[in-house]
Enzyme design. Structure first.
Site, mmCIF file in Angstrom:
data_model
loop_
_atom_site.group_PDB
_atom_site.id
_atom_site.type_symbol
_atom_site.label_atom_id
_atom_site.label_comp_id
_atom_site.label_asym_id
_atom_site.label_seq_id
_atom_site.Cartn_x
_atom_site.Cartn_y
_atom_site.Cartn_z
ATOM 1 N N HIS A 54 73.184 -57.981 -10.534
ATOM 2 C CA HIS A 54 74.345 -58.926 -10.146
ATOM 3 C C HIS A 54 73.716 -60.385 -9.771
ATOM 4 O O HIS A 54 72.755 -60.340 -9.819
ATOM 5 C CB HIS A 54 74.902 -57.955 -8.909
ATOM 6 C CG HIS A 54 73.853 -58.021 -7.756
ATOM 7 N ND1 HIS A 54 73.335 -56.728 -7.328
ATOM 8 C CD2 HIS A 54 73.343 -59.073 -6.877
ATOM 9 C CE1 HIS A 54 72.442 -56.945 -6.484
ATOM 10 N NE2 HIS A 54 72.560 -58.474 -6.170
HETATM 11 P P1 TYD Z 1 73.614 -52.493 -4.433
HETATM 12 O O1 TYD Z 1 74.205 -53.862 -4.408
HETATM 13 O O2 TYD Z 1 73.741 -51.636 -5.486
HETATM 14 O O3 TYD Z 1 71.705 -52.527 -4.635
HETATM 15 P P2 TYD Z 1 71.054 -53.113 -5.571
HETATM 16 O O4 TYD Z 1 71.473 -54.366 -5.809
HETATM 17 O O5 TYD Z 1 69.435 -53.474 -4.914
HETATM 18 O O6 TYD Z 1 70.743 -52.198 -6.817
HETATM 19 O O7 TYD Z 1 73.626 -51.803 -3.179
HETATM 20 C C1 TYD Z 1 73.388 -50.300 -2.662
HETATM 21 C C2 TYD Z 1 74.626 -50.167 -1.824
HETATM 22 O O8 TYD Z 1 74.447 -50.683 -0.663
HETATM 23 C C3 TYD Z 1 76.075 -50.782 -2.112
HETATM 24 O O9 TYD Z 1 77.248 -49.628 -1.667
HETATM 25 C C4 TYD Z 1 76.287 -51.827 -1.053
HETATM 26 C C5 TYD Z 1 75.484 -51.363 -0.082
HETATM 27 N N1 TYD Z 1 74.790 -52.400 0.675
HETATM 28 C C6 TYD Z 1 75.187 -52.770 2.248
HETATM 29 O O10 TYD Z 1 76.202 -51.828 2.776
HETATM 30 N N2 TYD Z 1 74.597 -53.823 2.964
HETATM 31 C C7 TYD Z 1 73.905 -54.554 2.306
HETATM 32 O O11 TYD Z 1 73.323 -55.403 3.120
HETATM 33 C C8 TYD Z 1 73.295 -54.319 0.932
HETATM 34 C C9 TYD Z 1 72.196 -55.244 0.259
HETATM 35 C C10 TYD Z 1 73.918 -53.248 0.334
#
Ligand code: TYD
Length: 139
Positions: free
Chosen positions: A56
């Site tokens: 992302h």
């Molecule tokens: P995600 O963005 O998919 O993780 P990555 O980019 O590392 O692969 O995030 C996983 C889940 O965690 C998603 O449901 C959003 C949640 N999240 C939060 O609630 N707070 C946060 O600060 C972060 C980074 C993620």
């Protein structure tokens, strides 16, 4: 639109204190180490081998990514160029500016990826679709 590019990102060496007898310590302090104030800290751990995280971009979030344990690679993509950074030292952090697609992979066993972020969690700050990201960069 956001014109940031992968060369706006760099490895920052953290202020560290080392002792053969007492071990090592690294410090990140608002107003000294970073071009942003830290509002949130999160970390990835127990990531199985072969998994890719990230995938992302952020519209306005700045981040410092640190391998506090183990190693992994971070690939940044500005829509034209890609740069890959191998992070494997707890006293170095990768400064990631807004507007870059990032993927994190090649997690070693026991790796901990700590992220210091400039804002609280806001899903509206994410671009999770690559073609939308390309329009955001070039539109
Ligand atoms: P995600 O963005 O998919 O993780 P990555 O980019 O590392 O692969 O995030 C996983 C889940 O965690 C998603 O449901 C959003 C949640 N999240 C939060 O609630 N707070 C946060 O600060 C972060 C980074 C993620």
């Amino acid at each position: 639109m956001n014109r940031s590019n992968v060369y706006d990102c760099s490895i920052i060496e953290l202020n560290s204190f080392s002792s053969d007898r007492r071990g090592n310590m690294s410090v990140v302090e608002n107003g000294k180490s970073l071009p942003f104030d830290v509002k949130r800290v999160y970390y990835l751990y127990d990531v199985p081998g072969g998994v890719e995280r990230g995938g992302h971009a952020h519209r306005s979030l700045f981040q410092l990514i640190i391998a506090v344990s183990g190693s992994f690679s971070v690939t940044l993509d500005d829509g034209h160029l890609k740069r890959t950074f191998m992070l494997n030292r707890p006293y170095k952090g990768l400064l990631v500016v807004p507007g870059l697609w990032r993927t994190i992979e090649d997690f070693s066993s026991g790796a901990v990826c700590m992220v210091l972020a400039s804002s609280q969690y806001d899903e509206d700050d994410y671009i999770r679709d690559y073609s939308e990201f390309m329009m955001y960069k070039n539109g």
